[in-house]
Design a protein around this motif. Structure first.
Motif, PDB file in Angstrom:
ATOM      1  N   SER A 163      -0.151  17.010   3.186  1.00  0.00           N
ATOM      2  CA  SER A 163      -0.414  15.839   2.188  1.00  0.00           C
ATOM      3  C   SER A 163       0.731  15.010   2.135  1.00  0.00           C
ATOM      4  N   ALA A 170       0.365  10.779   2.744  1.00  0.00           N
ATOM      5  CA  ALA A 170       0.874   9.728   1.847  1.00  0.00           C
ATOM      6  C   ALA A 170       1.719   8.844   2.636  1.00  0.00           C
ATOM      7  N   ASP A 183       0.114   6.266   4.567  1.00  0.00           N
ATOM      8  CA  ASP A 183      -0.446   5.018   3.655  1.00  0.00           C
ATOM      9  C   ASP A 183       0.490   4.054   3.471  1.00  0.00           C
ATOM     10  N   TYR A 184       1.806   4.640   3.170  1.00  0.00           N
ATOM     11  CA  TYR A 184       2.679   3.764   2.342  1.00  0.00           C
ATOM     12  C   TYR A 184       3.850   3.371   3.174  1.00  0.00           C
ATOM     13  N   ASP A 244       0.726   5.404  -7.056  1.00  0.00           N
ATOM     14  CA  ASP A 244       1.173   5.543  -5.722  1.00  0.00           C
ATOM     15  C   ASP A 244       2.480   6.162  -5.751  1.00  0.00           C
ATOM     16  N   ARG A 292       2.005   9.748  -6.509  1.00  0.00           N
ATOM     17  CA  ARG A 292       1.430  10.457  -5.436  1.00  0.00           C
ATOM     18  C   ARG A 292       2.556  11.047  -4.867  1.00  0.00           C
ATOM     19  N   VAL A 293       3.287  10.068  -4.361  1.00  0.00           N
ATOM     20  CA  VAL A 293       4.330  10.557  -3.452  1.00  0.00           C
ATOM     21  C   VAL A 293       5.402  11.578  -3.820  1.00  0.00           C
ATOM     22  N   CYS A 341       3.589  14.996  -4.108  1.00  0.00           N
ATOM     23  CA  CYS A 341       3.712  15.751  -2.530  1.00  0.00           C
ATOM     24  C   CYS A 341       4.982  16.185  -2.452  1.00  0.00           C
TER      25      CYS A 341
END
Length: 282
Positions: free
Chosen positions: A27, A31, A34-35, A110, A113-114, A117
């Protein structure tokens, strides 16, 4: 009962947590794809302490660009053992942030989320390390452990899982019983004149079978006795004239390893590595 049952309980809990840890790392990996996908070239493992330190302080490229290279170096030095390459890694990180192709702009969701995780990865990795230490402590209370650890390639964790799944060695009167208990007993499917390859039954303790396979891969490299046995099996054809697959040979090594372990535990002796097995009295 006693320490052996505690080892079995910890081994099963550790296996469940290990699967969850892999999911948590995946996960976090998704992430970062994406970033900040460039981080994968600098930190190959999601369990890297340096990566954790960077993600705690500056998880996104825009955060890295606002920090000096010297500050990035200090973060890497404090969390990493490789201090010699910290300057190069800090510079590479800053350059990667300036050229990043990650999603922009970054919002509060965002960042959450990071951070979520990352916290899950930290929790699972640190809990696994704590469980490993507890299993090693319990292993010291088992009299049979030193005989098993005398075989090169069998570490404390593998020995703990094996003994926890095995239980009291005195309950087994022959090595074939342990082979069947682990699910390594060979079977075949025949019909008329057709004869299949032999395969293991997989009807026993799956966790014991898994760690026995791992131990087999190590002992064929670290011991002369099992290495010689492995090389002989490479040249031995089966009854239909076919050379065995390497996975089949490792299963045969696992069965051989069970027989050696049974002899060590039965006679309370240590393993001495020679091409011809010699057991030294403990």
């Amino acid at each position: 009962d006693g320490s052996l049952r505690q080892l079995r309980t910890l081994a099963k809990a550790r296996e469940r947590l290990l699967r969850y840890s892999v999911s948590a790392k995946n996960s976090l990996h998704a992430a970062l794809d994406d970033y900040f996908p460039e981080l994968h070239e600098l930190f190959w493992s999601m369990g890297s302490r340096s990566l954790w330190a960077i993600l705690d302080r500056c998880p996104f490229p825009e955060d890295v660009r606002l920090i000096k290279v010297s500050t990035l170096k200090e973060l890497i030095v404090k969390s990493s053992r490789n201090r010699a390459g910290s300057v190069q890694k800090a510079k590479a990180l800053y350059q990667a942030a300036t050229k990043s192709i990650g999603l922009r702009p970054i919002g509060s969701a965002d960042r959450y989320r990071v951070q979520m995780c990352l916290e899950e990865v930290k929790r699972t990795v640190l809990t696994l390390k704590s469980m490993d230490q507890q299993m090693k402590s319990l292993l010291k209370e088992i009299p049979a452990a030193p005989y098993l650890l005398s075989i090169p390639g069998i570490g404390a964790l593998s020995a703990a899982v094996f003994l926890g799944e095995l239980g009291d060695p005195a309950h087994f009167h022959h090595a074939r019983q342990i082979v069947k208990y682990a699910g390594y007993d060979p079977q075949e499917s025949d019909s008329g004149s057709w004869v299949s390859r032999k395969f293991i039954s997989k009807k026993g303790r799956w966790l014991m079978r898994k760690y026995l396979f791992f131990m087999s891969m190590r002992v064929v490299v670290l011991t002369n006795y099992f290495k010689a046995y492995y090389e002989r099996k490479l040249e031995t054809k089966n009854r239909v004239g076919q050379l065995p697959r390497r996975k089949e040979i490792l299963c045969a090594v696992a069965i051989k390893l069970i027989k050696v372990i049974f002899a060590l535990l039965r006679d309370k002796r240590r393993f001495e590595d020679t091409v011809t097995p010699v057991f030294q009295t403990a």
